[in-house]
Design an enzyme around this catalytic site. Structure first.
Site, PDB file in Angstrom:
ATOM      1  N   HIS A   1     -32.466 -55.598 -11.743  1.00 51.32           N
ATOM      2  CA  HIS A   1     -32.582 -56.671 -12.732  1.00 51.32           C
ATOM      3  C   HIS A   1     -34.031 -57.072 -13.000  1.00 51.32           C
ATOM      4  CE1 HIS A   1     -31.223 -60.325 -14.982  1.00 51.32           C
ATOM      5  NE2 HIS A   1     -30.174 -59.568 -15.196  1.00 51.32           N
TER       6      HIS A   1
ATOM      7  N   HIS B   1     -27.118 -51.669 -16.163  1.00 49.84           N
ATOM      8  CA  HIS B   1     -27.842 -52.938 -16.296  1.00 49.84           C
ATOM      9  C   HIS B   1     -29.086 -52.945 -15.400  1.00 49.84           C
ATOM     10  CE1 HIS B   1     -28.359 -56.946 -17.733  1.00 49.84           C
ATOM     11  NE2 HIS B   1     -28.016 -57.569 -16.621  1.00 49.84           N
TER      12      HIS B   1
ATOM     13  N   ASP C   1     -21.695 -58.453 -17.206  1.00 54.45           N
ATOM     14  CA  ASP C   1     -22.964 -58.020 -16.626  1.00 54.45           C
ATOM     15  C   ASP C   1     -23.046 -58.302 -15.130  1.00 54.45           C
ATOM     16  OD1 ASP C   1     -23.763 -57.377 -19.174  1.00 54.45           O
ATOM     17  OD2 ASP C   1     -25.596 -58.575 -19.133  1.00 54.45           O
TER      18      ASP C   1
ATOM     19  N   HIS D   1     -20.434 -62.774 -17.063  1.00 53.53           N
ATOM     20  CA  HIS D   1     -20.869 -62.196 -15.786  1.00 53.53           C
ATOM     21  C   HIS D   1     -19.724 -62.300 -14.786  1.00 53.53           C
ATOM     22  CE1 HIS D   1     -24.606 -63.444 -17.789  1.00 53.53           C
ATOM     23  NE2 HIS D   1     -25.236 -62.522 -17.081  1.00 53.53           N
TER      24      HIS D   1
END
Length: 257
Positions: free
Chosen positions: A123, A119, A68, A213
């Site tokens: 965010h 994604h 991610d 990540h």
């Protein structure tokens, strides 16, 4: 209407329990559709015509590897590792400060057979937003990735895994399936690569989805050890779509082991 068999009743019950859990964890009161990799494959197998691709995860011991919030300055090294280990992953990428600033990495991810996914743009927690704001967060990243690769993703991961009926409805409109996870190293808390590796290996089970990540310093150095040990344990490393095959992931659906 067909009368559910005992096995089917168990699958339906499991799906309902998962849906309730996800709704509560998202802090909302609406329900939405959720299924697991196993159930998605099983439901699709009878009608499948295109096969399962390079691996059949109904037979093989598969786990999906996902990253991610990139790409970042760590991504080229990660891609080198994945190439050396002949492993493919799914990259849930952020638009702002990532996709738009590192187009070469995005192109390389696509060229080397990895799966590109959304994604959001910045965010934002989608369950805190109005529908038009949710749409904007997703569309901007869709468009940015398409501008670089010529293709729009079909998968998305909501920040912090928070989703609800509104997020699902917008995702469905945009042709995006939602993908959560079953394994997290919480690599946002530590740069200790050995600890990251330990956490992943302790949690990984068949049909799992691993969340890492590629923006944190300790994560990429942990990947070689993770891959080596998973292979030693008999796992085949796949993308999210490969894990679900022959199922075609449905827009708006939440997929969670």
């Amino acid at each position: 209407m067909l009368k559910p068999t005992g096995t089917r009743r168990k699958r339906v019950l499991a799906a309902l329990v998962a849906a309730v859990f996800l709704t509560l964890s998202a802090g909302g009161c609406a329900s939405f559709d959720v299924t697991s990799p196993h159930d998605a494959r099983e439901e699709a197998s009878a009608d499948a015509k295109g096969g399962t691709g390079p691996v059949d995860c109904a037979k093989a011991k598969c786990v999906a590897l996902t990253f991610d919030a990139g790409p970042s300055e760590n991504t080229p090294r990660l891609l080198d590792i994945l190439k050396k280990e002949k492993a493919h992953a799914t990259f849930f990428m952020l638009g702002e400060n990532h996709v738009v600033k590192r187009p070469a990495d995005v192109r390389r991810i696509a060229a080397e057979g990895h799966e590109l996914a959304n994604h959001t743009w910045s965010h934002e927690i989608l369950t805190d937003l109005e529908p038009d704001q949710i749409r904007k967060e997703l569309v901007r990243t869709q468009d940015a990735i398409a501008k670089i690769t010529g293709k729009k993703p079909t998968l998305m991961r909501p920040p912090q895994g928070k989703t609800d009926r509104t997020v699902s409805d917008v995702s469905r409109d945009l042709g995006l399936s939602q993908v959560l996870w079953s394994v997290t190293a919480k690599d946002y808390e530590t740069n200790d690569s050995a600890l990251i590796q330990k956490r992943v290996l302790e949690q990984t089970e068949r049909d799992g989805i691993i969340l890492l990540h590629d923006i944190y310093k300790g994560t990429v150095p942990a990947v070689p050890g993770i891959l080596k040990e998973l292979k030693k344990r008999g796992y085949t490393i796949v993308t999210v779509s490969q894990l679900m095959a022959p199922a075609k992931l449905q827009p708006g659906m939440v997929y969670r082991p």
